[in-house]
Scaffold this motif. Structure first.
Motif: not given
Length: 92
Positions: A39-45
């Motif tokens: 989820v953190w990577i998806a939000m950063a992207l």
């Protein structure tokens, strides 16, 4: 100035992403730490994509097109009103 701000924020988001990837947990499939990592990577992207969208000016093209359409509708309305005025003057 606006484009520069987006470039800086996008660069910071990319830097945070590269810094965090080695520290995130991807070992246990289905565990809470892995879900958080994904989820953190998806939000950063998503943040990076939003800034890239602003930098490329996609909204600017859409804004210009909408402005052109509004001007055309305003012109058409003026033509309609002027036509009715002529009809009213003709009846007198």
């Amino acid at each position: 100035m606006k484009g520069f701000k987006n470039v800086v924020y996008m660069s910071l988001a990319i830097g945070m992403l590269f810094y965090s990837i080695p520290q995130l947990n991807f070992r246990d499939i289905g565990s809470l730490p892995m879900i958080f990592s994904m989820v953190w990577i998806a939000m950063a992207l998503l943040v990076i994509a939003a800034h890239l969208h602003q930098i490329l000016g996609v909204d600017e093209e859409k804004r210009q097109e909408l402005s052109r359409i509004k001007r055309m509708k305003k012109w058409q309305m003026e033509q309609l009103v002027q036509g009715r005025r002529k009809m009213l003057q003709f009846r007198k």
